[in-house]
Design an enzyme around this catalytic site. Structure first.
Site, PDB file in Angstrom:
ATOM      1  CE1 TYR A 143      11.205  32.330   3.441  1.00 24.67           C
ATOM      2  CE2 TYR A 143      11.343  29.928   3.382  1.00 24.67           C
ATOM      3  CZ  TYR A 143      11.061  31.146   2.757  1.00 24.67           C
ATOM      4  OH  TYR A 143      10.650  31.150   1.453  1.00 24.67           O
TER       5      TYR A 143
ATOM      6  NE  ARG B 287      -6.964  -0.260  10.389  1.00 30.69           N
ATOM      7  CZ  ARG B 287      -5.729  -0.358   9.885  1.00 30.69           C
ATOM      8  NH1 ARG B 287      -4.936   0.700   9.889  1.00 30.69           N
ATOM      9  NH2 ARG B 287      -5.271  -1.489   9.405  1.00 30.69           N
TER      10      ARG B 287
ATOM     11  CE  LYS C  51      -0.362  -0.455   5.015  1.00 34.01           C
ATOM     12  NZ  LYS C  51      -1.109  -1.191   6.060  1.00 34.01           N
TER      13      LYS C  51
ATOM     14  CG  MET D 228       7.788  24.106  -0.791  1.00 34.34           C
ATOM     15  SD  MET D 228       6.654  25.059  -1.792  1.00 34.34           S
ATOM     16  CE  MET D 228       5.628  25.838  -0.562  1.00 34.34           C
TER      17      MET D 228
END
Ligand SMILES: *Cc1c(COP(=O)(O)O)cnc(C)c1O
Length: 386
Positions: A279, A152, A53, A327
Site C-alpha cells: 500500500y 491507580r 492476566k 492487515m
C-alpha cells in the site's frame, strides 16, 4: 519448513485446527525454567503469585495456569472477574486474586460464586463485602490494596489505619492479604524505596492490631532487583514469560523467552528495480530483489508501525520487512537468502541458527515495552504448546 511439515502442525493442534501457517509456539520447558529461576532467588518461605492476566500476557493462560499449579505456585493473579471465571471454567482450582478494581460492587457476589478473591481498595468495598458475607453466612477473603504511589487503585496509606480498625475482628470478612504496586521498580530506586516504606508502615499497623495476612508488593522488576522487598509473596508477570522488565535486557538474568511467533513463505517473486511494494508505494525496489510474502499482518498483532523497520528470520538470516504491513500479509526482502523457497519457516519472534528476534526488539522499534507487544498478538494466531 516444507509442505509436509505445515500439514503436520495441523494434526498436532487438536483444539485449534489451523490451515494458515501462522502460529505461536509456547515453550513449556522455558516457562518451567523461568519459574524455577525465580524460585531460586527467593527465600524458601516466600510464596509466588503468578500474574496471568491478559491470557498470560498473550501466552495462552490455561496451560500456563496448569504449569503453575504443578510447580507449587501459591496463587494466580488476573485482571478481571471474566479472566477468573475463564480459569475456573477450565478446571483451575488454585486461589485466584483479581488484581483489578471490582465495579460495580454488586459483582462481589459473582466473585464469591466462582471462589475468586477480590482486591478491595475502599471503605465502601469493605462495607459491601461485609454485607455479602452476612448474607451468605460465610467469611469472605480479600486482599487490601494500598496506593503508596502508583496512583491507580488502592486505599491511601493515611486512610488505611481507620479502615483496618473496621476490618479487624469482623467475622464476615478476612483480610487474607495486603499489597501495593510499584510504579517505577524498573527505573527509580528512591521512589520504589519510598513506596516500600509507606507500605511497610501500613503492614506494621495491621500486624500490631493482631491481623495475620500475606503481605506482597514485588512485581518482576522489584523481585529481581530488591530481595528485601520479597516479603511473604512475590507477584511476577513478565519475567515468567522470559521477557525483560527493563528496556534493556540484563544478560545476568537467566530468563528464557517462552513464546516464538512463526509463519511461512507463501509467495515468492523476483522484482525489477523500481517495483513498488504494498500500500501507498512506501517501498520502491532500488535494485532487482527477491521478495517473500508472509501470511501475517496487523490483524494478528504485527504492528503496521514495524513497516520497513523490523526483521524476520528466514533460513537463519535476518530479512527486513519492506513496504507497509497490511492487515493480513506482509512482505520481506529475501534477496540475500540462498535457496529461499515457498514453505520456508519464518521466525517473526524466536531463534533460527545463531540469530534471534526478541519481543524486546519489536518493542524497541515501536517505542513501547515488551508487555504491549506480547499482549497484542491477537486471537487469530493459534498458540500451540511445545
Ligand atoms: C501486572 C501486575 C503485576 C506483574 O507485573 P510484571 O511487571 O509483569 O512482573 C504485579 N502486580 C500487579 C498488581 C499487576 O497489575
Amino acid at each position: 519448513m516444507n509442505e509436509g511439515r505445515i500439514s503436520s502442525w495441523k494434526c498436532r493442534c487438536d483444539e485449534t485446527a489451523f490451515y494458515r501457517p501462522t502460529w505461536a509456539e509456547i515453550d513449556n520447558k522455558a516457562f518451567v525454567h523461568n519459574l524455577a529461576y525465580i524460585k531460586s532467588r527467593l527465600h524458601t518461605k516466600t510464596k509466588i503469585l503468578a500474574v496471568v492476566k491478559a491470557n498470560a500476557y498473550g501466552h495462552m493462560v490455561v496451560p500456563i495456569a496448569r504449569q503453575c499449579e504443578k510447580a507449587g505456585v501459591a496463587m494466580l493473579g488476573v485482571a478481571s472477574i471474566e479472566e477468573g471465571i475463564y480459569l475456573r471454567e477450565h478446571g483451575i482450582k488454585m486461589p485466584i486474586l483479581i488484581l483489578g478494581s471490582i465495579y460495580p460492587l454488586d459483582n462481589l457476589s459473582v466473585v464469591a460464586k466462582h471462589k475468586l478473591i477480590p482486591s478491595i481498595s475502599s471503605a465502601q468495598g469493605v462495607i459491601e463485602l461485609i454485607r455479602l458475607g452476612a448474607r451468605l453466612k460465610k467469611t469472605m477473603p480479600f486482599h487490601l490494596k494500598v496506593d503508596t504511589g502508583m496512583g491507580r487503585i488502592g486505599i491511601m496509606p493515611q486512610s488505611a489505619q481507620a479502615l483496618l480498625k473496621k476490618i479487624h475482628g469482623r467475622k464476615e470478612i478476612l483480610m487474607a492479604g495486603m499489597y501495593t504496586h510499584f510504579s517505577s521498580a524498573d527505573s527509580n530506586r528512591a521512589y520504589t524505596q519510598m513506596q516500600f516504606s509507606k507500605f511497610m508502615e501500613v503492614v506494621k499497623a495491621a500486624r500490631k492490631l493482631g491481623m495475620n495476612f500475606t503481605a506482597h508488593c514485588a512485581n518482576s522488576a522489584a523481585l529481581l532487583k530488591y530481595p528485601q522487598m520479597h516479603l511473604d509473596m512475590v507477584r511476577p508477570g513478565i519475567a515468567l514469560y522470559g521477557l525483560s522488565p527493563w528496556q534493556k535486557r540484563d544478560k545476568k538474568m537467566d530468563l528464557r523467552p517462552v513464546l516464538a511467533w512463526k509463519t511461512a513463505v507463501v509467495f515468492l517473486k523476483n522484482v525489477k528495480k523500481g517495483t513498488a511494494i504494498s500500500y501507498g508505494r512506501a517501498y520502491i525496489a532500488k535494485k532487482p530483489m527477491t521478495i517473500a510474502t508472509l501470511p501475517v499482518g496487523y490483524a494478528d498483532g504485527y504492528s503496521r508501525l514495524l513497516s520497513n523497520k523490523a526483521d524476520v528470520l528466514v533460513r537463519g538470516r535476518r530479512c527486513r520487512v519492506i513496504g507497509l504491513v497490511t492487515m493480513d500479509m506482509l512482505m520481506v526482502d529475501v534477496t540475500r537468502v540462498p535457496g529461499a523457497a515457498i514453505g520456508d519457516e519464518v521466525a517473526l519472534v524466536g531463534a533460527q541458527g545463531k540469530e534471534r528476534i526478541r519481543i524486546e526488539d519489536l518493542a524497541a522499534h515501536l517505542g513501547t515495552i515488551s508487555y504491549e507487544v506480547a499482549c497484542a498478538i491477537s486471537h487469530r494466531v493459534p498458540r500451540i504448546e511445545i
